[in-house]
Design an enzyme around this catalytic site. Structure first.
Site, PDB file in Angstrom:
ATOM      1  N   ILE A 245      41.469  24.807  49.521  1.00  0.00           N
ATOM      2  CA  ILE A 245      42.094  25.106  48.234  1.00  0.00           C
ATOM      3  C   ILE A 245      43.377  25.875  48.325  1.00  0.00           C
ATOM      4  O   ILE A 245      44.407  25.469  47.560  1.00  0.00           O
ATOM      5  CB  ILE A 245      41.314  25.972  47.383  1.00  0.00           C
ATOM      6  CG1 ILE A 245      39.642  25.447  47.732  1.00  0.00           C
ATOM      7  CG2 ILE A 245      41.374  26.389  46.266  1.00  0.00           C
ATOM      8  CD1 ILE A 245      39.389  24.375  46.656  1.00  0.00           C
TER       9      ILE A 245
ATOM     10  N   LYS B 201      35.470  39.215  37.029  1.00  0.00           N
ATOM     11  CA  LYS B 201      37.005  39.353  36.686  1.00  0.00           C
ATOM     12  C   LYS B 201      37.430  38.081  36.126  1.00  0.00           C
ATOM     13  O   LYS B 201      38.094  37.937  35.184  1.00  0.00           O
ATOM     14  CB  LYS B 201      37.832  39.967  37.883  1.00  0.00           C
ATOM     15  CG  LYS B 201      39.049  39.389  37.828  1.00  0.00           C
ATOM     16  CD  LYS B 201      40.062  39.768  38.928  1.00  0.00           C
ATOM     17  CE  LYS B 201      39.976  39.032  40.032  1.00  0.00           C
ATOM     18  NZ  LYS B 201      40.821  37.749  40.036  1.00  0.00           N
ATOM     19  N   ASN B 202      37.029  36.951  36.875  1.00  0.00           N
ATOM     20  CA  ASN B 202      37.443  35.507  36.571  1.00  0.00           C
ATOM     21  C   ASN B 202      36.858  34.833  35.285  1.00  0.00           C
ATOM     22  O   ASN B 202      37.211  33.940  35.158  1.00  0.00           O
ATOM     23  CB  ASN B 202      37.459  34.788  37.823  1.00  0.00           C
ATOM     24  CG  ASN B 202      38.439  35.049  38.875  1.00  0.00           C
ATOM     25  OD1 ASN B 202      39.255  36.130  38.821  1.00  0.00           O
ATOM     26  ND2 ASN B 202      38.204  34.795  40.131  1.00  0.00           N
TER      27      ASN B 202
ATOM     28  N   ARG C 197      50.936  27.999  44.098  1.00  0.00           N
ATOM     29  CA  ARG C 197      49.950  28.049  43.020  1.00  0.00           C
ATOM     30  C   ARG C 197      50.774  27.746  41.654  1.00  0.00           C
ATOM     31  O   ARG C 197      51.010  28.458  40.477  1.00  0.00           O
ATOM     32  CB  ARG C 197      49.405  29.480  42.809  1.00  0.00           C
ATOM     33  CG  ARG C 197      48.615  30.061  43.707  1.00  0.00           C
ATOM     34  CD  ARG C 197      47.784  31.301  43.862  1.00  0.00           C
ATOM     35  NE  ARG C 197      46.983  31.199  42.754  1.00  0.00           N
ATOM     36  CZ  ARG C 197      46.110  32.244  42.171  1.00  0.00           C
ATOM     37  NH1 ARG C 197      46.298  33.427  43.117  1.00  0.00           N
ATOM     38  NH2 ARG C 197      45.164  32.248  41.472  1.00  0.00           N
TER      39      ARG C 197
ATOM     40  N   ARG D  27      42.171  45.164  42.104  1.00  0.00           N
ATOM     41  CA  ARG D  27      42.422  44.175  41.229  1.00  0.00           C
ATOM     42  C   ARG D  27      41.142  43.213  40.967  1.00  0.00           C
ATOM     43  O   ARG D  27      41.030  42.666  39.927  1.00  0.00           O
ATOM     44  CB  ARG D  27      43.411  43.072  41.840  1.00  0.00           C
ATOM     45  CG  ARG D  27      45.094  43.534  41.991  1.00  0.00           C
ATOM     46  CD  ARG D  27      45.733  42.616  41.994  1.00  0.00           C
ATOM     47  NE  ARG D  27      45.743  41.815  41.026  1.00  0.00           N
ATOM     48  CZ  ARG D  27      46.662  40.772  40.605  1.00  0.00           C
ATOM     49  NH1 ARG D  27      47.673  40.662  41.609  1.00  0.00           N
ATOM     50  NH2 ARG D  27      46.293  40.016  39.550  1.00  0.00           N
TER      51      ARG D  27
ATOM     52  N   CYS E  58      52.143  33.546  45.096  1.00  0.00           N
ATOM     53  CA  CYS E  58      51.865  34.698  45.252  1.00  0.00           C
ATOM     54  C   CYS E  58      51.511  34.574  46.964  1.00  0.00           C
ATOM     55  O   CYS E  58      51.531  33.689  47.695  1.00  0.00           O
ATOM     56  CB  CYS E  58      50.619  35.093  44.550  1.00  0.00           C
ATOM     57  SG  CYS E  58      48.903  34.343  44.948  1.00  0.00           S
TER      58      CYS E  58
ATOM     59  N   ASP F 159      37.201  32.045  47.353  1.00  0.00           N
ATOM     60  CA  ASP F 159      37.346  33.620  47.336  1.00  0.00           C
ATOM     61  C   ASP F 159      36.544  34.084  48.172  1.00  0.00           C
ATOM     62  O   ASP F 159      36.362  35.420  48.499  1.00  0.00           O
ATOM     63  CB  ASP F 159      36.887  33.739  45.777  1.00  0.00           C
ATOM     64  CG  ASP F 159      38.199  33.631  44.970  1.00  0.00           C
ATOM     65  OD1 ASP F 159      37.553  33.400  43.549  1.00  0.00           O
ATOM     66  OD2 ASP F 159      38.910  32.988  45.554  1.00  0.00           O
TER      67      ASP F 159
ATOM     68  N   ARG G 232      49.278  36.628  37.597  1.00  0.00           N
ATOM     69  CA  ARG G 232      49.608  35.303  37.153  1.00  0.00           C
ATOM     70  C   ARG G 232      48.268  34.605  36.198  1.00  0.00           C
ATOM     71  O   ARG G 232      48.592  33.694  35.519  1.00  0.00           O
ATOM     72  CB  ARG G 232      49.459  34.324  38.518  1.00  0.00           C
ATOM     73  CG  ARG G 232      48.159  34.775  39.672  1.00  0.00           C
ATOM     74  CD  ARG G 232      48.245  33.834  40.686  1.00  0.00           C
ATOM     75  NE  ARG G 232      48.177  32.471  40.120  1.00  0.00           N
ATOM     76  CZ  ARG G 232      49.166  31.563  39.859  1.00  0.00           C
ATOM     77  NH1 ARG G 232      50.367  31.860  40.460  1.00  0.00           N
ATOM     78  NH2 ARG G 232      48.969  30.508  39.453  1.00  0.00           N
TER      79      ARG G 232
END
Ligand code: EPZ
Length: 420
Positions: free
Chosen positions: A328, A22-23, A122, A398, A117, A306, A93
């Site tokens: 983070i 996804k990223n 962020r 997502r 979020c 993550d 976002r």
């Protein structure tokens, strides 16, 4: 709202094909705004965020079509609109990734400021610092960030105050069409940054150093379309590896790049897993007894933030105490309250959690709060005694492509219950 129901205790065994990341896909879709032409993008995961960014590209004038189960054709010939609607941006976002490409191609970009979020505020101040250094006039009004430049952007040296993944992506994309050289210092080195740089170079950009903390971009007059295959999702792969570990299973993830997850593999070995790597697969055999392991998240190649929630689920069943520190994001412990309701023993002090392993977790009715927290709860449910249900699984959708069917295929007793 759908929920996922799990009856825990099954040992997982088999292999799972990992989907595209996804990223990596989101910035690569945004980069198609930089050049007129037809882009072929393959190995795209079937996720809500991909559908959202596709709608966003169409708002800017692109034509986006899905070809088969995991390829897209994007025609950006007629990109001529520079504003993204609030209704779309508020749902994702990563829409801010349109700022750099639109500014570079059209000289204008207007996107509603992403609010915070669940996991943190962020902000995008570093994105704007970089784009301003390239010559953008930055205006923040009515909840929108409005960028404009007369003529071309101008290459510049940008030293980022914070290691930001999408921040460096935005600046790098804008710099490809700037006049002269841009040097980005303190740049994020994630594999997704490298994948984007590789795509931009295949479009005619001149980028060197992606993957290191200093990226150099020599601007060019124009770019051309290209074809791209999305890299495998290292976080999806990591999540399934933890699923094997937490159930004492034997699972092989295939279609992966092992070096994208080196730090996680080291931690899995430290807690007693047997990890066998091949060129494009990783086999994880879970231990009979999970050893406690300390983890501190950090930018790549450190332990990925993550994967923090997922690894914490594993540590709730370790034979001892482990210390997990999140450096983070400022609020990425929301899975802890729900894990406690399953019987986990976790104490939080600031950005550090001390997890004392327990003999077993008990299934419970749970509620997801964010993408990776929901993955953590699924993993805990796989190992818990009895029935677990996780509501608000739209968070899960997502970032994970059909996670329940992938887990069921390797022995999990898991199903999705459609909301009535
Ligand atoms: C990307 O988010 C990923 N999302 C995130 O994945 C991931 O957790 C994160 O990088 C860190 O690896 C995508 O790529 C779409 P950052 P990003 O900018 O780029 C602060 C997931 O679960 N910051 O690297 O938004 C920020 O608040 C998601 O798949 C500023 O202060 O993250 C955070 O504390 C979640 N100002 C830290 O830096 C800025 O201008 C790192 O954020 C930018 C960031």
């Amino acid at each position: 709202m759908d929920k996922v129901v799990i009856h825990g205790g099954n040992r997982l065994a088999g292999q799972i094909k990992i989907s595209g990341a996804k990223n990596a896909a989101l910035p690569i879709f945004a980069a198609t705004l930089l050049a007129p032409g037809v882009f072929e993008i393959s190995d795209v995961p079937d996720l809500k965020d991909i559908r959202t960014i596709s709608k966003l590209l169409e708002e800017f004038g692109a034509k986006v079509g899905k070809v088969g189960s995991s390829s897209y054709r994007i025609d950006s010939e007629n990109v001529n609109h520079h504003e993204a609607s609030y209704d779309l941006v508020k749902t994702m976002r990563a829409s801010c990734l349109a700022l750099g490409p639109l500014l570079a191609r059209l000289g204008r970009a207007k996107v509603s400021l992403p609010g915070g979020c669940a996991i943190g505020e962020r902000p995008i101040d570093q994105h704007l610092k970089g784009l301003q250094a390239l010559g953008a006039d930055v205006r923040l009004e009515h909840g929108y960030v409005d960028l404009r430049v007369n003529g071309r952007l101008t290459g510049s040296r940008v030293t980022l105050d914070i290691v930001t993944v999408t921040g460096v992506m935005n600046i790098m994309m804008a710099a490809t069409l700037a006049e002269g050289r841009t040097v980005i210092e303190n740049a994020a080195g994630e594999p997704e940054v490298v994948a984007l740089a590789d795509m931009l170079n295949s479009m005619g950009a001149e980028i060197n150093g992606a993957g290191s903390s200093v990226i150099t971009i020599d601007g060019v007059e124009e770019l051309r379309s290209t074809s791209v295959r999305i890299i495998p999702d290292r976080i999806e792969a990591g999540t399934f590896m933890v699923a094997s570990a937490i159930t004492g299973g034997d699972v092989k993830v295939i279609g992966v790049v092992p070096e994208h997850g080196a730090t996680l593999l080291e931690k899995l070995r430290d807690c007693g897993c047997r990890v066998t790597e091949s060129e494009n697969s990783i086999r994880v055999e879970g231990p009979d007894n999970i050893a406690p392991v300390n983890v501190t998240t950090s930018p790549f190649p450190g332990f990925p933030t993550d994967m923090q929630a997922q690894f914490m689920a594993l540590m709730t069943l370790a034979g001892g105490a482990s210390v997990i520190t999140e450096t983070i994001f400022e609020n990425r412990f929301m899975h802890i309250g729900e894990l406690r309701r399953m019987g986990a023993d976790i104490k939080v002090s600031g950005n550090t959690a001390v997890v004392r392993g327990v003999a077993g977790l008990s299934g419970a009715e749970l509620m997801a709060t964010d993408l990776r927290a929901s993955a953590s709860l699924i993993l805990a449910g796989l190992a818990a005694n009895g029935r677990t249900s996780v509501s608000r699984v739209y968070h899960l959708d997502r970032g994970y492509e059909h996670i329940e069917s992938k887990l069921a295929a390797i022995g999990a007793d898991i199903r999705r219950e459609r909301a009535t």
